[in-house]
Design a protein around this motif. Sequence first.
Motif, PDB file in Angstrom:
ATOM      1  N   ILE A 264       0.840  -0.929   0.054  1.00 54.28           N
ATOM      2  CA  ILE A 264      -0.140   0.102   0.029  1.00 54.28           C
ATOM      3  C   ILE A 264       0.907   1.084  -0.011  1.00 54.28           C
ATOM      4  O   ILE A 264       1.712   1.488   0.645  1.00 54.28           O
ATOM      5  CB  ILE A 264      -1.017  -0.192   1.414  1.00 54.28           C
ATOM      6  CG1 ILE A 264      -1.591  -1.174   1.585  1.00 54.28           C
ATOM      7  CG2 ILE A 264      -1.989   1.277   0.961  1.00 54.28           C
ATOM      8  CD1 ILE A 264      -1.860  -1.359   2.979  1.00 54.28           C
ATOM      9  N   TRP A 265       0.533   2.121  -1.037  1.00 48.38           N
ATOM     10  CA  TRP A 265       1.229   3.470  -0.972  1.00 48.38           C
ATOM     11  C   TRP A 265       0.077   4.375  -0.187  1.00 48.38           C
ATOM     12  O   TRP A 265      -0.821   4.679  -0.820  1.00 48.38           O
ATOM     13  CB  TRP A 265       1.832   3.782  -2.360  1.00 48.38           C
ATOM     14  CG  TRP A 265       1.950   5.300  -2.372  1.00 48.38           C
ATOM     15  CD1 TRP A 265       1.397   6.449  -3.261  1.00 48.38           C
ATOM     16  CD2 TRP A 265       3.017   5.880  -1.666  1.00 48.38           C
ATOM     17  NE1 TRP A 265       2.141   7.482  -3.168  1.00 48.38           N
ATOM     18  CE2 TRP A 265       3.125   7.416  -2.031  1.00 48.38           C
ATOM     19  CE3 TRP A 265       4.111   5.624  -0.833  1.00 48.38           C
ATOM     20  CZ2 TRP A 265       4.097   8.175  -1.747  1.00 48.38           C
ATOM     21  CZ3 TRP A 265       5.074   6.350  -0.297  1.00 48.38           C
ATOM     22  CH2 TRP A 265       4.978   7.780  -0.933  1.00 48.38           C
TER      23      TRP A 265
ATOM     24  N   LEU B  22      -7.902  10.459   2.119  1.00 47.46           N
ATOM     25  CA  LEU B  22      -6.267  10.211   1.781  1.00 47.46           C
ATOM     26  C   LEU B  22      -6.022  10.050   0.097  1.00 47.46           C
ATOM     27  O   LEU B  22      -6.189   8.788  -0.388  1.00 47.46           O
ATOM     28  CB  LEU B  22      -5.638   8.983   2.593  1.00 47.46           C
ATOM     29  CG  LEU B  22      -5.620   9.028   4.115  1.00 47.46           C
ATOM     30  CD1 LEU B  22      -5.032   7.738   4.511  1.00 47.46           C
ATOM     31  CD2 LEU B  22      -4.804  10.245   4.471  1.00 47.46           C
ATOM     32  N   PRO B  23      -6.253  11.107  -0.620  1.00 46.37           N
ATOM     33  CA  PRO B  23      -6.306  11.015  -2.090  1.00 46.37           C
ATOM     34  C   PRO B  23      -4.853  10.401  -2.375  1.00 46.37           C
ATOM     35  O   PRO B  23      -3.821  10.469  -1.911  1.00 46.37           O
ATOM     36  CB  PRO B  23      -6.146  12.420  -2.515  1.00 46.37           C
ATOM     37  CG  PRO B  23      -6.733  13.047  -1.473  1.00 46.37           C
ATOM     38  CD  PRO B  23      -6.007  12.431  -0.009  1.00 46.37           C
ATOM     39  N   GLY B  24      -5.044   9.352  -3.401  1.00 46.41           N
ATOM     40  CA  GLY B  24      -3.698   8.978  -4.068  1.00 46.41           C
ATOM     41  C   GLY B  24      -3.363   7.548  -3.335  1.00 46.41           C
ATOM     42  O   GLY B  24      -2.230   6.952  -3.683  1.00 46.41           O
ATOM     43  N   VAL B  25      -4.014   6.832  -2.339  1.00 42.69           N
ATOM     44  CA  VAL B  25      -3.761   5.681  -1.646  1.00 42.69           C
ATOM     45  C   VAL B  25      -3.822   4.625  -2.874  1.00 42.69           C
ATOM     46  O   VAL B  25      -4.814   4.551  -3.666  1.00 42.69           O
ATOM     47  CB  VAL B  25      -4.315   5.301  -0.567  1.00 42.69           C
ATOM     48  CG1 VAL B  25      -4.265   3.908  -0.120  1.00 42.69           C
ATOM     49  CG2 VAL B  25      -4.484   6.372   0.653  1.00 42.69           C
TER      50      VAL B  25
ATOM     51  N   LEU C 107       1.027   1.565 -10.523  1.00 43.20           N
ATOM     52  CA  LEU C 107      -0.393   2.367 -10.373  1.00 43.20           C
ATOM     53  C   LEU C 107       0.030   3.604  -9.958  1.00 43.20           C
ATOM     54  O   LEU C 107      -0.693   4.664 -10.118  1.00 43.20           O
ATOM     55  CB  LEU C 107      -1.044   1.614  -9.053  1.00 43.20           C
ATOM     56  CG  LEU C 107      -1.779   0.286  -9.496  1.00 43.20           C
ATOM     57  CD1 LEU C 107      -2.427  -0.411  -8.127  1.00 43.20           C
ATOM     58  CD2 LEU C 107      -2.920   0.303 -10.596  1.00 43.20           C
ATOM     59  N   VAL C 108       1.051   3.770  -9.069  1.00 46.30           N
ATOM     60  CA  VAL C 108       1.233   5.103  -8.573  1.00 46.30           C
ATOM     61  C   VAL C 108       1.748   6.074  -9.673  1.00 46.30           C
ATOM     62  O   VAL C 108       1.417   7.324  -9.821  1.00 46.30           O
ATOM     63  CB  VAL C 108       2.401   5.039  -7.410  1.00 46.30           C
ATOM     64  CG1 VAL C 108       2.974   6.547  -7.246  1.00 46.30           C
ATOM     65  CG2 VAL C 108       1.628   4.530  -6.143  1.00 46.30           C
ATOM     66  N   ALA C 109       2.367   5.534 -10.571  1.00 48.47           N
ATOM     67  CA  ALA C 109       3.140   6.359 -11.955  1.00 48.47           C
ATOM     68  C   ALA C 109       2.060   6.799 -12.848  1.00 48.47           C
ATOM     69  O   ALA C 109       2.106   7.724 -13.427  1.00 48.47           O
ATOM     70  CB  ALA C 109       4.049   5.583 -12.655  1.00 48.47           C
ATOM     71  N   ALA C 110       1.031   5.771 -12.690  1.00 47.44           N
ATOM     72  CA  ALA C 110      -0.159   6.142 -13.738  1.00 47.44           C
ATOM     73  C   ALA C 110      -1.158   7.288 -13.393  1.00 47.44           C
ATOM     74  O   ALA C 110      -2.082   7.568 -14.129  1.00 47.44           O
ATOM     75  CB  ALA C 110      -0.983   4.680 -14.001  1.00 47.44           C
ATOM     76  N   GLN C 111      -1.108   7.533 -11.889  1.00 53.48           N
ATOM     77  CA  GLN C 111      -2.201   8.513 -11.651  1.00 53.48           C
ATOM     78  C   GLN C 111      -1.916   9.980 -12.114  1.00 53.48           C
ATOM     79  O   GLN C 111      -0.716  10.345 -12.193  1.00 53.48           O
ATOM     80  CB  GLN C 111      -2.466   8.319  -9.965  1.00 53.48           C
ATOM     81  CG  GLN C 111      -1.418   8.688  -9.230  1.00 53.48           C
ATOM     82  CD  GLN C 111      -1.676   8.498  -7.849  1.00 53.48           C
ATOM     83  OE1 GLN C 111      -2.774   8.003  -7.519  1.00 53.48           O
ATOM     84  NE2 GLN C 111      -0.437   8.507  -6.822  1.00 53.48           N
TER      85      GLN C 111
END
Length: 232
Positions: free
Chosen positions: A75-76, A213-216, A228-232
Amino acid sequence: MKKMIALLGVLAITATSTITAQKLDKFGADLGKKSVMGKEVRIPYTDLLTYYGYIKPGAKPDEERGGKKYYYIYIWIPAAAPEVGVRMASPVDKMTPEKTDIVSADYTANAADKTNYFDTWISLERAEGITSAADLGKGKTASWNVYDQNDDSSEMPAQPSGSKYNSLMRITSEVSNPKKALVAGLYRIGFTTYKTGEVQGSFVAQVGAPVKLPGVKIAQTIDELMKLVAAQ
Ligand SMILES: [Ca+2]
């Protein structure tokens, strides 16, 4: 009259599902918890992510520790949280993924398996020294700090055996203690089965917070999480 019958039908379905379905209740926070007339009243988490997973019987674990097979979900969390709740239930019985839920490829591929399940045990851990998304890859070699763990929770629905062996925990951030502060970072839910037996079958895991928590993001591997994190 037709309308009336339809309404009764809806009511009947609602009543039945409350009694028989192994759906999870609302996930309430510790923060702002009140006791009203001797009953515990909790406000549901504002932010709630749901992850559907599946472990094939005999699947290779992510790690073996003390003779136990551990699996992880990464989880990020990009911002500090005052509290985080984590819970897990197996099997996924009457629940169906919704649009916003995260569904692993293994879950989709094995959706027909409604019988395998395991006595869940969970931990919440954070990778030391990772506070920015650019460093997520370092999670592969990081050491992990354990916040808490849970085996059985009476708040969770019973498993098919009738035993309440599913897991739930809430962790309050202790800002002054670096090991207990819920800062931005790379977290993972570790899961295994506490007693003897195999980790196998479907499960649903949820991560909740009392603030948005936006972006979790949640994924089965660090590589998937980085995508997933890179794609947002
Ligand atoms: Ca358990």
